[in-house]
Design a protein around this motif. Structure first.
Motif, PDB file in Angstrom:
ATOM      1  N   ALA A 257       0.826  -1.211   0.000  1.00 27.14           N
ATOM      2  CA  ALA A 257       0.000   0.000   0.000  1.00 27.14           C
ATOM      3  C   ALA A 257       0.861   1.263   0.000  1.00 27.14           C
ATOM      4  O   ALA A 257       0.444   2.311  -0.494  1.00 27.14           O
ATOM      5  N   SER A 258       2.094   1.140   0.522  1.00 24.40           N
ATOM      6  CA  SER A 258       2.980   2.307   0.581  1.00 24.40           C
ATOM      7  C   SER A 258       3.800   2.474  -0.687  1.00 24.40           C
ATOM      8  O   SER A 258       4.602   3.399  -0.794  1.00 24.40           O
ATOM      9  N   GLY A 259       3.600   1.563  -1.656  1.00 25.51           N
ATOM     10  CA  GLY A 259       4.262   1.718  -2.949  1.00 25.51           C
ATOM     11  C   GLY A 259       5.263   0.652  -3.317  1.00 25.51           C
ATOM     12  O   GLY A 259       5.780   0.648  -4.435  1.00 25.51           O
ATOM     13  N   ALA A 260       5.546  -0.278  -2.410  1.00 29.52           N
ATOM     14  CA  ALA A 260       6.502  -1.340  -2.718  1.00 29.52           C
ATOM     15  C   ALA A 260       5.854  -2.385  -3.626  1.00 29.52           C
ATOM     16  O   ALA A 260       4.644  -2.594  -3.593  1.00 29.52           O
ATOM     17  N   THR A 261       6.666  -3.040  -4.430  1.00 29.92           N
ATOM     18  CA  THR A 261       6.155  -4.153  -5.230  1.00 29.92           C
ATOM     19  C   THR A 261       5.938  -5.356  -4.318  1.00 29.92           C
ATOM     20  O   THR A 261       6.446  -5.391  -3.189  1.00 29.92           O
ATOM     21  N   ARG A 262       5.201  -6.340  -4.809  1.00 28.32           N
ATOM     22  CA  ARG A 262       4.974  -7.545  -4.011  1.00 28.32           C
ATOM     23  C   ARG A 262       6.313  -8.197  -3.628  1.00 28.32           C
ATOM     24  O   ARG A 262       6.517  -8.616  -2.482  1.00 28.32           O
ATOM     25  N   LYS A 263       7.219  -8.279  -4.576  1.00 29.48           N
ATOM     26  CA  LYS A 263       8.528  -8.895  -4.320  1.00 29.48           C
ATOM     27  C   LYS A 263       9.301  -8.121  -3.258  1.00 29.48           C
ATOM     28  O   LYS A 263       9.891  -8.712  -2.330  1.00 29.48           O
ATOM     29  N   GLU A 264       9.308  -6.791  -3.384  1.00 26.52           N
ATOM     30  CA  GLU A 264      10.005  -5.958  -2.402  1.00 26.52           C
ATOM     31  C   GLU A 264       9.365  -6.075  -1.030  1.00 26.52           C
ATOM     32  O   GLU A 264      10.064  -6.156  -0.003  1.00 26.52           O
ATOM     33  N   ALA A 265       8.042  -6.100  -0.987  1.00 27.22           N
ATOM     34  CA  ALA A 265       7.330  -6.188   0.287  1.00 27.22           C
ATOM     35  C   ALA A 265       7.640  -7.497   1.003  1.00 27.22           C
ATOM     36  O   ALA A 265       7.896  -7.518   2.214  1.00 27.22           O
ATOM     37  N   ILE A 266       7.637  -8.588   0.266  1.00 26.70           N
ATOM     38  CA  ILE A 266       7.926  -9.900   0.866  1.00 26.70           C
ATOM     39  C   ILE A 266       9.350  -9.940   1.400  1.00 26.70           C
ATOM     40  O   ILE A 266       9.609 -10.432   2.508  1.00 26.70           O
ATOM     41  N   ALA A 267      10.286  -9.423   0.630  1.00 25.74           N
ATOM     42  CA  ALA A 267      11.687  -9.418   1.058  1.00 25.74           C
ATOM     43  C   ALA A 267      11.867  -8.591   2.325  1.00 25.74           C
ATOM     44  O   ALA A 267      12.581  -8.999   3.258  1.00 25.74           O
ATOM     45  N   ASP A 268      11.212  -7.418   2.392  1.00 32.01           N
ATOM     46  CA  ASP A 268      11.347  -6.550   3.556  1.00 32.01           C
ATOM     47  C   ASP A 268      10.719  -7.194   4.792  1.00 32.01           C
ATOM     48  O   ASP A 268      11.302  -7.167   5.885  1.00 32.01           O
ATOM     49  N   VAL A 269       9.557  -7.763   4.634  1.00 29.90           N
ATOM     50  CA  VAL A 269       8.885  -8.397   5.772  1.00 29.90           C
ATOM     51  C   VAL A 269       9.665  -9.616   6.247  1.00 29.90           C
ATOM     52  O   VAL A 269       9.776  -9.876   7.459  1.00 29.90           O
ATOM     53  N   ALA A 270      10.228 -10.369   5.326  1.00 30.54           N
ATOM     54  CA  ALA A 270      11.049 -11.518   5.711  1.00 30.54           C
ATOM     55  C   ALA A 270      12.243 -11.069   6.545  1.00 30.54           C
ATOM     56  O   ALA A 270      12.581 -11.696   7.567  1.00 30.54           O
ATOM     57  N   ARG A 271      12.866  -9.971   6.141  1.00 28.97           N
ATOM     58  CA  ARG A 271      14.014  -9.463   6.888  1.00 28.97           C
ATOM     59  C   ARG A 271      13.615  -8.989   8.272  1.00 28.97           C
ATOM     60  O   ARG A 271      14.298  -9.291   9.268  1.00 28.97           O
ATOM     61  N   ARG A 272      12.500  -8.278   8.367  1.00 27.86           N
ATOM     62  CA  ARG A 272      12.073  -7.717   9.651  1.00 27.86           C
ATOM     63  C   ARG A 272      11.514  -8.755  10.601  1.00 27.86           C
ATOM     64  O   ARG A 272      11.525  -8.557  11.821  1.00 27.86           O
ATOM     65  N   SER A 273      11.017  -9.858  10.064  1.00 22.78           N
ATOM     66  CA  SER A 273      10.412 -10.886  10.915  1.00 22.78           C
ATOM     67  C   SER A 273      11.356 -12.041  11.224  1.00 22.78           C
ATOM     68  O   SER A 273      11.139 -12.792  12.183  1.00 22.78           O
ATOM     69  N   GLY A 274      12.393 -12.190  10.404  1.00 24.06           N
ATOM     70  CA  GLY A 274      13.288 -13.320  10.589  1.00 24.06           C
ATOM     71  C   GLY A 274      12.749 -14.612  10.015  1.00 24.06           C
ATOM     72  O   GLY A 274      13.345 -15.681  10.178  1.00 24.06           O
ATOM     73  N   VAL A 275      11.625 -14.521   9.285  1.00 22.03           N
ATOM     74  CA  VAL A 275      11.019 -15.685   8.654  1.00 22.03           C
ATOM     75  C   VAL A 275      11.591 -15.819   7.235  1.00 22.03           C
ATOM     76  O   VAL A 275      11.719 -14.816   6.542  1.00 22.03           O
ATOM     77  N   PRO A 276      11.949 -17.026   6.804  1.00 23.01           N
ATOM     78  CA  PRO A 276      12.476 -17.199   5.450  1.00 23.01           C
ATOM     79  C   PRO A 276      11.561 -16.589   4.388  1.00 23.01           C
ATOM     80  O   PRO A 276      10.331 -16.665   4.498  1.00 23.01           O
ATOM     81  N   ARG A 277      12.155 -15.994   3.371  1.00 24.68           N
ATOM     82  CA  ARG A 277      11.385 -15.326   2.335  1.00 24.68           C
ATOM     83  C   ARG A 277      10.376 -16.269   1.678  1.00 24.68           C
ATOM     84  O   ARG A 277       9.256 -15.864   1.367  1.00 24.68           O
ATOM     85  N   ARG A 278      10.781 -17.497   1.469  1.00 25.42           N
ATOM     86  CA  ARG A 278       9.883 -18.456   0.813  1.00 25.42           C
ATOM     87  C   ARG A 278       8.634 -18.700   1.644  1.00 25.42           C
ATOM     88  O   ARG A 278       7.522 -18.830   1.099  1.00 25.42           O
ATOM     89  N   GLU A 279       8.784 -18.752   2.958  1.00 28.68           N
ATOM     90  CA  GLU A 279       7.619 -18.967   3.826  1.00 28.68           C
ATOM     91  C   GLU A 279       6.669 -17.775   3.767  1.00 28.68           C
ATOM     92  O   GLU A 279       5.435 -17.948   3.748  1.00 28.68           O
ATOM     93  N   VAL A 280       7.228 -16.548   3.743  1.00 22.24           N
ATOM     94  CA  VAL A 280       6.378 -15.359   3.633  1.00 22.24           C
ATOM     95  C   VAL A 280       5.660 -15.373   2.286  1.00 22.24           C
ATOM     96  O   VAL A 280       4.456 -15.080   2.209  1.00 22.24           O
ATOM     97  N   TYR A 281       6.366 -15.751   1.254  1.00 20.54           N
ATOM     98  CA  TYR A 281       5.768 -15.837  -0.084  1.00 20.54           C
ATOM     99  C   TYR A 281       4.595 -16.805  -0.098  1.00 20.54           C
ATOM    100  O   TYR A 281       3.517 -16.506  -0.614  1.00 20.54           O
ATOM    101  N   ASP A 282       4.806 -17.978   0.495  1.00 18.62           N
ATOM    102  CA  ASP A 282       3.744 -18.988   0.508  1.00 18.62           C
ATOM    103  C   ASP A 282       2.529 -18.516   1.283  1.00 18.62           C
ATOM    104  O   ASP A 282       1.381 -18.760   0.891  1.00 18.62           O
ATOM    105  N   LEU A 283       2.757 -17.808   2.408  1.00 15.49           N
ATOM    106  CA  LEU A 283       1.644 -17.303   3.208  1.00 15.49           C
ATOM    107  C   LEU A 283       0.824 -16.274   2.425  1.00 15.49           C
ATOM    108  O   LEU A 283      -0.417 -16.275   2.469  1.00 15.49           O
ATOM    109  N   VAL A 284       1.513 -15.401   1.691  1.00 15.54           N
ATOM    110  CA  VAL A 284       0.830 -14.337   0.957  1.00 15.54           C
ATOM    111  C   VAL A 284       0.040 -14.917  -0.210  1.00 15.54           C
ATOM    112  O   VAL A 284      -1.064 -14.455  -0.514  1.00 15.54           O
ATOM    113  N   HIS A 285       0.573 -15.940  -0.856  1.00 13.96           N
ATOM    114  CA  HIS A 285      -0.066 -16.495  -2.037  1.00 13.96           C
ATOM    115  C   HIS A 285      -0.950 -17.697  -1.748  1.00 13.96           C
ATOM    116  O   HIS A 285      -1.548 -18.269  -2.662  1.00 13.96           O
ATOM    117  N   ARG A 286      -1.035 -18.070  -0.492  1.00 15.00           N
ATOM    118  CA  ARG A 286      -1.846 -19.232  -0.140  1.00 15.00           C
ATOM    119  C   ARG A 286      -3.318 -18.915  -0.322  1.00 15.00           C
ATOM    120  O   ARG A 286      -3.794 -17.889   0.084  1.00 15.00           O
TER     121      ARG A 286
END
Length: 286
Positions: A257-286
């Protein structure tokens, strides 16, 4: 006299990157005059400016003077490399500041290093550090981004990639593109982001305008003259994200919503949460 010692091969020459004043001739480092006078070859971005500089410094050049600018850098680098391999001392100067920093020189440095030729420098004036110091913005961590792309689309993509950059950022810009650059920054990062436009640093008409990007855009609409360096505050550090699925999905949605692409958003959230990027990706696309 300059130190003529070498690292490994006495038969080889030395490449000297010599900083030149960005405004006031009096800011020239004391070693500059000695290096210019002792050089076997002086490679200059603009030979006319070199002539004015040596006149003001009271230096008589005894070595050969050759031009070395963006248009002939590729062709002239092998010529200068040959001089270095022959044992000559080559001094490289640009119009202002340190060679190879958004100026010609990088190709020659790489070539010299590849041939194990000593590369040294005459430290001196820097528009990057001067602007950073007077900007009033944080200086503990910063990055230099050089010139932004001229085309609007490429410029927008570059700025989008810096959306989450937390370090203070320093840019060079042409005066006639300053307003467009500031407007693009405001659009990408928000008009309230703190910044400073530093114009004609160390010169008679030096000016530093500080304020939010939106205000600087309005100021630049009247026209900007002279050499321009822009300093922009980095993004605020992002808070950590809880690792539960709902928090992760919500954080990704907020980033998008703040302007990041889906890929950028997943990467940033993965970094801030400590959760592997692939897991964040799967959660978003599930």
């Amino acid at each position: 006299m300059p130190d003529t010692g070498s690292d490994t091969g006495s038969a080889q020459g030395v490449l000297v990157l010599a900083a030149t004043p960005i405004g006031q001739t009096g800011d020239a480092p004391p070693r500059l005059a000695a290096e210019l006078a002792a050089a076997d070859v002086v490679a200059a971005e603009d030979t006319r400016r070199l002539k004015r500089l040596t006149s003001e410094l009271g230096v008589t050049l005894t070595g050969r003077v050759v031009s070395y600018f963006e248009g002939n850098e590729s062709a002239r680098t092998p010529v200068l490399l040959a001089a270095l391999l022959a044992g000559e001392r080559v001094v490289l100067v640009t119009d202002a500041g340190m060679p190879s920093v958004s100026d010609p020189g990088y190709r020659l440095v790489v070539a010299a290093v590849e041939h194990d030729i000593r590369v040294t420098a005459v430290p001196g004036p820097s528009a990057v550090l001067t602007a950073l110091a007077v900007s009033g913005l944080p200086v503990d961590r910063f990055c230099f981004e050089g010139f932004l792309p001229r085309k609007a689309g490429e410029r927008s993509r570059r700025l989008s990639g810096l959306l989450r950059e937390e370090r203070t950022m320093v840019f060079f810009e042409a005066p006639h593109r300053t307003q467009a650059a500031l407007a693009a920054m405001a659009e990408s990062w928000g008009g309230d982001r703190a910044a400073a436009v530093c114009r004609e640093l160390t010169k008679t008409h030096e000016e530093v305008r500080r304020g939010p990007l939106a205000d600087l855009v309005a100021w630049a609409a009247e026209g900007v003259r002279g050499e321009v360096t822009i300093v922009v505050a980095g993004a605020l550090a992002r808070a950590e994200v809880d690792s539960d699925p709902e928090s992760l999905r919500a954080a990704v949605a907020e980033e998008e919503a703040s302007g990041a692409t889906r890929k950028e958003a997943i990467a940033d959230v993965a970094r801030r949460s400590g959760v592997p990027r692939r897991e964040v990706y799967d959660l978003v696309h599930r």
